[in-house]
Design a protein around this motif. Sequence first.
Motif, PDB file in Angstrom:
ATOM      1  N   PHE A   1      -4.693  10.484  -0.519  1.00  0.00           N
ATOM      2  CA  PHE A   1      -3.416  10.686   0.165  1.00  0.00           C
ATOM      3  C   PHE A   1      -3.636  10.500   1.663  1.00  0.00           C
ATOM      4  CE2 PHE A   1      -0.165  13.314   2.237  1.00  0.00           C
ATOM      5  CZ  PHE A   1       0.980  12.743   1.681  1.00  0.00           C
ATOM      6  N   LYS A   2      -2.751   9.719   2.310  1.00  0.00           N
ATOM      7  CA  LYS A   2      -2.907   9.445   3.736  1.00  0.00           C
ATOM      8  C   LYS A   2      -1.562   9.467   4.445  1.00  0.00           C
ATOM      9  CE  LYS A   2      -7.102   6.780   3.793  1.00  0.00           C
ATOM     10  NZ  LYS A   2      -7.790   5.685   4.420  1.00  0.00           N
ATOM     11  N   HIS A   3      -1.603   9.890   5.707  1.00  0.00           N
ATOM     12  CA  HIS A   3      -0.488   9.743   6.639  1.00  0.00           C
ATOM     13  C   HIS A   3      -0.840   8.556   7.515  1.00  0.00           C
ATOM     14  CE1 HIS A   3       1.405  13.740   5.947  1.00  0.00           C
ATOM     15  NE2 HIS A   3       0.175  14.061   5.580  1.00  0.00           N
ATOM     16  N   ILE A   4       0.051   7.587   7.601  1.00  0.00           N
ATOM     17  CA  ILE A   4      -0.210   6.400   8.413  1.00  0.00           C
ATOM     18  C   ILE A   4       0.884   6.299   9.472  1.00  0.00           C
ATOM     19  CG2 ILE A   4      -0.548   3.904   8.423  1.00  0.00           C
ATOM     20  CD1 ILE A   4      -1.360   4.100   5.477  1.00  0.00           C
ATOM     21  N   LYS A   5       0.484   6.155  10.701  1.00  0.00           N
ATOM     22  CA  LYS A   5       1.425   6.062  11.821  1.00  0.00           C
ATOM     23  C   LYS A   5       2.207   4.744  11.769  1.00  0.00           C
ATOM     24  CE  LYS A   5       0.450   9.845  14.109  1.00  0.00           C
ATOM     25  NZ  LYS A   5       1.414  10.898  14.071  1.00  0.00           N
ATOM     26  N   ALA A   6       3.393   4.745  12.388  1.00  0.00           N
ATOM     27  CA  ALA A   6       4.212   3.538  12.500  1.00  0.00           C
ATOM     28  C   ALA A   6       3.427   2.447  13.229  1.00  0.00           C
ATOM     29  CB  ALA A   6       5.503   3.849  13.258  1.00  0.00           C
ATOM     30  N   ASP A   7       3.750   1.212  12.902  1.00  0.00           N
ATOM     31  CA  ASP A   7       3.153   0.029  13.538  1.00  0.00           C
ATOM     32  C   ASP A   7       1.664  -0.129  13.247  1.00  0.00           C
ATOM     33  OD1 ASP A   7       5.690  -0.545  14.741  1.00  0.00           O
ATOM     34  OD2 ASP A   7       5.216   0.917  16.308  1.00  0.00           O
ATOM     35  N   THR A   8       1.245   0.309  12.063  1.00  0.00           N
ATOM     36  CA  THR A   8      -0.146   0.167  11.651  1.00  0.00           C
ATOM     37  C   THR A   8      -0.247  -0.934  10.596  1.00  0.00           C
ATOM     38  OG1 THR A   8      -0.559   2.522  12.018  1.00  0.00           O
ATOM     39  CG2 THR A   8      -2.117   1.357  10.597  1.00  0.00           C
ATOM     40  N   LEU A   9      -1.175  -1.855  10.783  1.00  0.00           N
ATOM     41  CA  LEU A   9      -1.421  -2.881   9.771  1.00  0.00           C
ATOM     42  C   LEU A   9      -2.323  -2.289   8.693  1.00  0.00           C
ATOM     43  CD1 LEU A   9      -1.993  -6.075  11.944  1.00  0.00           C
ATOM     44  CD2 LEU A   9      -0.127  -5.665  10.350  1.00  0.00           C
ATOM     45  N   ILE A  10      -1.855  -2.332   7.458  1.00  0.00           N
ATOM     46  CA  ILE A  10      -2.669  -1.824   6.347  1.00  0.00           C
ATOM     47  C   ILE A  10      -3.383  -2.958   5.621  1.00  0.00           C
ATOM     48  CG2 ILE A  10      -1.318   0.284   6.038  1.00  0.00           C
ATOM     49  CD1 ILE A  10      -0.084  -1.149   3.526  1.00  0.00           C
ATOM     50  N   ALA A  11      -2.930  -4.175   5.807  1.00  0.00           N
ATOM     51  CA  ALA A  11      -3.598  -5.372   5.284  1.00  0.00           C
ATOM     52  C   ALA A  11      -3.303  -6.490   6.275  1.00  0.00           C
ATOM     53  CB  ALA A  11      -3.087  -5.733   3.898  1.00  0.00           C
ATOM     54  N   LYS A  12      -4.352  -7.214   6.658  1.00  0.00           N
ATOM     55  CA  LYS A  12      -4.206  -8.228   7.700  1.00  0.00           C
ATOM     56  C   LYS A  12      -4.479  -9.621   7.157  1.00  0.00           C
ATOM     57  CE  LYS A  12      -5.858  -5.131  11.307  1.00  0.00           C
ATOM     58  NZ  LYS A  12      -6.916  -4.872  12.267  1.00  0.00           N
ATOM     59  N   GLU A  13      -3.713 -10.569   7.671  1.00  0.00           N
ATOM     60  CA  GLU A  13      -3.933 -11.966   7.369  1.00  0.00           C
ATOM     61  C   GLU A  13      -5.380 -12.326   7.731  1.00  0.00           C
ATOM     62  OE1 GLU A  13      -2.273 -16.232   9.080  1.00  0.00           O
ATOM     63  OE2 GLU A  13      -1.278 -14.371   9.635  1.00  0.00           O
ATOM     64  N   GLY A  14      -6.034 -13.039   6.832  1.00  0.00           N
ATOM     65  CA  GLY A  14      -7.407 -13.469   7.087  1.00  0.00           C
ATOM     66  C   GLY A  14      -8.466 -12.491   6.610  1.00  0.00           C
ATOM     67  N   GLU A  15      -8.069 -11.287   6.231  1.00  0.00           N
ATOM     68  CA  GLU A  15      -9.018 -10.295   5.731  1.00  0.00           C
ATOM     69  C   GLU A  15      -8.819 -10.111   4.235  1.00  0.00           C
ATOM     70  OE1 GLU A  15      -8.696  -6.631   7.912  1.00  0.00           O
ATOM     71  OE2 GLU A  15      -9.202  -7.584   9.816  1.00  0.00           O
ATOM     72  N   THR A  16      -9.904  -9.845   3.524  1.00  0.00           N
ATOM     73  CA  THR A  16      -9.827  -9.620   2.080  1.00  0.00           C
ATOM     74  C   THR A  16      -9.548  -8.142   1.833  1.00  0.00           C
ATOM     75  OG1 THR A  16     -11.392 -11.428   1.716  1.00  0.00           O
ATOM     76  CG2 THR A  16     -11.050  -9.890  -0.117  1.00  0.00           C
ATOM     77  N   PRO A  17      -8.380  -7.833   1.265  1.00  0.00           N
ATOM     78  CA  PRO A  17      -8.031  -6.420   1.046  1.00  0.00           C
ATOM     79  C   PRO A  17      -8.799  -5.824  -0.128  1.00  0.00           C
ATOM     80  CG  PRO A  17      -6.339  -7.827   0.141  1.00  0.00           C
ATOM     81  CD  PRO A  17      -7.331  -8.742   0.811  1.00  0.00           C
ATOM     82  N   THR A  18      -8.897  -4.506  -0.123  1.00  0.00           N
ATOM     83  CA  THR A  18      -9.545  -3.788  -1.225  1.00  0.00           C
ATOM     84  C   THR A  18      -8.678  -2.647  -1.747  1.00  0.00           C
ATOM     85  OG1 THR A  18     -10.661  -2.291   0.314  1.00  0.00           O
ATOM     86  CG2 THR A  18     -11.870  -4.289  -0.352  1.00  0.00           C
ATOM     87  N   LYS A  19      -7.520  -2.431  -1.121  1.00  0.00           N
ATOM     88  CA  LYS A  19      -6.668  -1.289  -1.463  1.00  0.00           C
ATOM     89  C   LYS A  19      -5.245  -1.735  -1.775  1.00  0.00           C
ATOM     90  CE  LYS A  19      -9.963   1.452   0.203  1.00  0.00           C
ATOM     91  NZ  LYS A  19     -11.028   1.829  -0.647  1.00  0.00           N
ATOM     92  N   ILE A  20      -4.607  -0.947  -2.647  1.00  0.00           N
ATOM     93  CA  ILE A  20      -3.162  -1.020  -2.804  1.00  0.00           C
ATOM     94  C   ILE A  20      -2.633   0.359  -2.450  1.00  0.00           C
ATOM     95  CG2 ILE A  20      -3.078  -2.891  -4.481  1.00  0.00           C
ATOM     96  CD1 ILE A  20      -2.723  -0.830  -6.675  1.00  0.00           C
ATOM     97  N   TYR A  21      -1.354   0.440  -2.202  1.00  0.00           N
ATOM     98  CA  TYR A  21      -0.761   1.686  -1.727  1.00  0.00           C
ATOM     99  C   TYR A  21       0.461   2.028  -2.555  1.00  0.00           C
ATOM    100  CZ  TYR A  21      -3.756   0.619   2.187  1.00  0.00           C
ATOM    101  OH  TYR A  21      -4.865   0.333   2.955  1.00  0.00           O
ATOM    102  N   MET A  22       0.585   3.315  -2.858  1.00  0.00           N
ATOM    103  CA  MET A  22       1.830   3.810  -3.426  1.00  0.00           C
ATOM    104  C   MET A  22       2.544   4.505  -2.281  1.00  0.00           C
ATOM    105  SD  MET A  22       2.632   6.046  -6.838  1.00  0.00           S
ATOM    106  CE  MET A  22       2.676   7.713  -6.212  1.00  0.00           C
ATOM    107  N   LEU A  23       3.613   3.899  -1.830  1.00  0.00           N
ATOM    108  CA  LEU A  23       4.388   4.406  -0.700  1.00  0.00           C
ATOM    109  C   LEU A  23       5.285   5.535  -1.183  1.00  0.00           C
ATOM    110  CD1 LEU A  23       5.370   4.062   2.278  1.00  0.00           C
ATOM    111  CD2 LEU A  23       7.007   2.381   1.397  1.00  0.00           C
ATOM    112  N   VAL A  24       5.092   6.747  -0.604  1.00  0.00           N
ATOM    113  CA  VAL A  24       5.900   7.889  -1.024  1.00  0.00           C
ATOM    114  C   VAL A  24       6.898   8.333   0.041  1.00  0.00           C
ATOM    115  CG1 VAL A  24       4.307   8.730  -2.776  1.00  0.00           C
ATOM    116  CG2 VAL A  24       4.058   9.545  -0.441  1.00  0.00           C
ATOM    117  N   SER A  25       6.696   7.915   1.305  1.00  0.00           N
ATOM    118  CA  SER A  25       7.719   8.136   2.334  1.00  0.00           C
ATOM    119  C   SER A  25       7.498   7.143   3.459  1.00  0.00           C
ATOM    120  CB  SER A  25       7.694   9.574   2.869  1.00  0.00           C
ATOM    121  OG  SER A  25       6.621   9.767   3.754  1.00  0.00           O
TER     122      SER A  25
END
Length: 192
Positions: free
Chosen positions: A28-52
């Motif tokens: 469980f994480k709190h993520i601030k506004a304007d934060t990139l959680i996955a970036k173009e050119g990078e290989t992601p390793t996470k998916i997210y269940m958005l709850v709010s």
Amino acid sequence: MNPNLSFLNTFIDVSEDAFEKLKGISTFKHIKADTLIAKEGETPTKIYMLVSGLMRVYFSTESGKEFNKNFFMPICFVGSFTALIKNKPSKLNYETLTDCKVYEIDYVKLIKLCHTDIVISNLYNKIVEHIFMQYEERQLELISLDAKQRYLELRKRIPDIDLLIAQYHIASYLSITPVQLSRIRKGLKALY
């Protein structure tokens, strides 16, 4: 019943055991506004269940122009699925538009669970099917509705969108300019 389990049960019946396994690979994480959680050119390793909160996915050109592909609101799954499935760099950027609460899920561990737990495997398949259907619906909107109709559909999906998301983001999502969006809004106000 746990609201997250209730959400997962909208796809298939998820046992308490399977739910506990999913919790074990989630943070469980709190993520601030304007934060990139996955970036173009990078290989992601996470998916997210958005709850709010609200997120967007966008494509950025070499000149820096951004094109919004989609907005996400709770409860849903967010992630660069094509890049995750192919284990390749993402072509898209995923960003929080507001402060968000999410469950971050380790994708590799999720796939390993899919190989050993039929309930989790079936859940994953149903979620991927759901994401595909949403993508197809968006494509049909783009080719069959005019800008005003697309805006009205977006407002149905996110009623307070004009208060939550900057006009230029909404315009980009609708594939129009902010000036065109302003005209559409003005025309709608005149009707009411």
